[in-house]
Design a protein around this motif. Sequence first.
Motif, PDB file in Angstrom:
ATOM      1  N   UNK A  92      30.459   5.595   7.785  1.00  0.00           N
ATOM      2  CA  UNK A  92      30.786   6.645   8.751  1.00  0.00           C
ATOM      3  C   UNK A  92      31.483   7.781   8.027  1.00  0.00           C
ATOM      4  N   UNK A  93      31.684   8.861   8.758  1.00  0.00           N
ATOM      5  CA  UNK A  93      32.551   9.943   8.313  1.00  0.00           C
ATOM      6  C   UNK A  93      33.952   9.618   8.809  1.00  0.00           C
ATOM      7  N   UNK A  94      34.906   9.545   7.891  1.00  0.00           N
ATOM      8  CA  UNK A  94      36.270   9.145   8.222  1.00  0.00           C
ATOM      9  C   UNK A  94      37.160  10.379   8.283  1.00  0.00           C
ATOM     10  N   UNK A  95      37.916  10.470   9.373  1.00  0.00           N
ATOM     11  CA  UNK A  95      38.818  11.591   9.614  1.00  0.00           C
ATOM     12  C   UNK A  95      40.259  11.103   9.707  1.00  0.00           C
ATOM     13  N   UNK A  96      41.193  11.900   9.207  1.00  0.00           N
ATOM     14  CA  UNK A  96      42.578  11.654   9.561  1.00  0.00           C
ATOM     15  C   UNK A  96      43.015  12.700  10.584  1.00  0.00           C
ATOM     16  N   UNK A  97      44.008  12.348  11.368  1.00  0.00           N
ATOM     17  CA  UNK A  97      44.458  13.204  12.461  1.00  0.00           C
ATOM     18  C   UNK A  97      45.932  12.960  12.730  1.00  0.00           C
ATOM     19  N   UNK A  98      46.574  13.943  13.338  1.00  0.00           N
ATOM     20  CA  UNK A  98      47.990  13.815  13.664  1.00  0.00           C
ATOM     21  C   UNK A  98      48.205  14.039  15.152  1.00  0.00           C
ATOM     22  N   UNK A  99      49.256  13.412  15.666  1.00  0.00           N
ATOM     23  CA  UNK A  99      49.700  13.749  17.009  1.00  0.00           C
ATOM     24  C   UNK A  99      51.201  13.938  17.017  1.00  0.00           C
ATOM     25  N   UNK A 100      51.639  14.843  17.876  1.00  0.00           N
ATOM     26  CA  UNK A 100      53.019  15.316  17.806  1.00  0.00           C
ATOM     27  C   UNK A 100      53.959  14.665  18.789  1.00  0.00           C
ATOM     28  N   UNK A 101      53.547  13.605  19.472  1.00  0.00           N
ATOM     29  CA  UNK A 101      54.435  12.953  20.410  1.00  0.00           C
ATOM     30  C   UNK A 101      54.048  11.516  20.615  1.00  0.00           C
ATOM     31  N   UNK A 102      54.900  10.793  21.376  1.00  0.00           N
ATOM     32  CA  UNK A 102      54.625   9.379  21.601  1.00  0.00           C
ATOM     33  C   UNK A 102      53.607   9.198  22.719  1.00  0.00           C
ATOM     34  N   UNK A 103      52.540   8.514  22.424  1.00  0.00           N
ATOM     35  CA  UNK A 103      51.585   8.042  23.418  1.00  0.00           C
ATOM     36  C   UNK A 103      51.210   6.623  23.007  1.00  0.00           C
ATOM     37  N   UNK A 104      51.188   5.713  23.924  1.00  0.00           N
ATOM     38  CA  UNK A 104      50.929   4.316  23.576  1.00  0.00           C
ATOM     39  C   UNK A 104      49.464   4.063  23.257  1.00  0.00           C
ATOM     40  N   UNK A 105      48.584   4.948  23.713  1.00  0.00           N
ATOM     41  CA  UNK A 105      47.154   4.729  23.485  1.00  0.00           C
ATOM     42  C   UNK A 105      46.729   5.359  22.165  1.00  0.00           C
ATOM     43  N   UNK A 106      47.100   4.705  21.075  1.00  0.00           N
ATOM     44  CA  UNK A 106      46.817   5.211  19.735  1.00  0.00           C
ATOM     45  C   UNK A 106      45.334   5.417  19.501  1.00  0.00           C
ATOM     46  N   UNK A 107      44.516   4.648  20.188  1.00  0.00           N
ATOM     47  CA  UNK A 107      43.084   4.694  19.934  1.00  0.00           C
ATOM     48  C   UNK A 107      42.386   5.855  20.625  1.00  0.00           C
ATOM     49  N   UNK A 108      43.118   6.601  21.437  1.00  0.00           N
ATOM     50  CA  UNK A 108      42.541   7.711  22.185  1.00  0.00           C
ATOM     51  C   UNK A 108      42.558   8.980  21.333  1.00  0.00           C
ATOM     52  N   UNK A 109      41.390   9.420  20.880  1.00  0.00           N
ATOM     53  CA  UNK A 109      41.350  10.560  19.965  1.00  0.00           C
ATOM     54  C   UNK A 109      41.789  11.867  20.638  1.00  0.00           C
ATOM     55  N   UNK A 110      41.766  11.899  21.969  1.00  0.00           N
ATOM     56  CA  UNK A 110      42.200  13.113  22.670  1.00  0.00           C
ATOM     57  C   UNK A 110      43.696  13.352  22.516  1.00  0.00           C
ATOM     58  N   UNK A 111      44.450  12.329  22.135  1.00  0.00           N
ATOM     59  CA  UNK A 111      45.900  12.472  21.959  1.00  0.00           C
ATOM     60  C   UNK A 111      46.255  13.183  20.665  1.00  0.00           C
TER      61      UNK A 111
END
Length: 125
Positions: A92-111
């Motif tokens: 696959x194409x592997x991406x890294x990403x950041x999120x700026x706050x706490x959300x328990x659903x780590x698997x949700x890419x929209x976060x």
Amino acid sequence: QVQLVESGGGLVQDGGSLRLSCAASGRTFSIYDMGWFRQAPGKEREFVAAINWSGGDTYYANSVKGRFTMSRDLANNKVYLQMNSLKPEDTALYYCATKGGYYSDYENHHRYDYWGQGTQVTVSS
């Protein structure tokens, strides 16, 4: 903004290993968690792993648990994904990403707010 640059992808045989890196720059103080996602052709983006930036707690998809390890280097604003026992279905194409706050659903890419361009991982059978 946060800029992310992935590296370390490549072609490897079934059962092999790769280590992906992701370098963050810019407003890195705003990072709460970082994640790795992957996307294969014709498939949706899939969660792989996440790490809490300050505490270091890690979270993994069931499909990679026990084979992949995510770590971070706070001094250099980098995260890594050590991938062992690779399988063709990890291609696959592997991406890294950041999120700026706490959300328990780590698997949700929209976060996630910021994304790198991705690095290709291909596992041959």
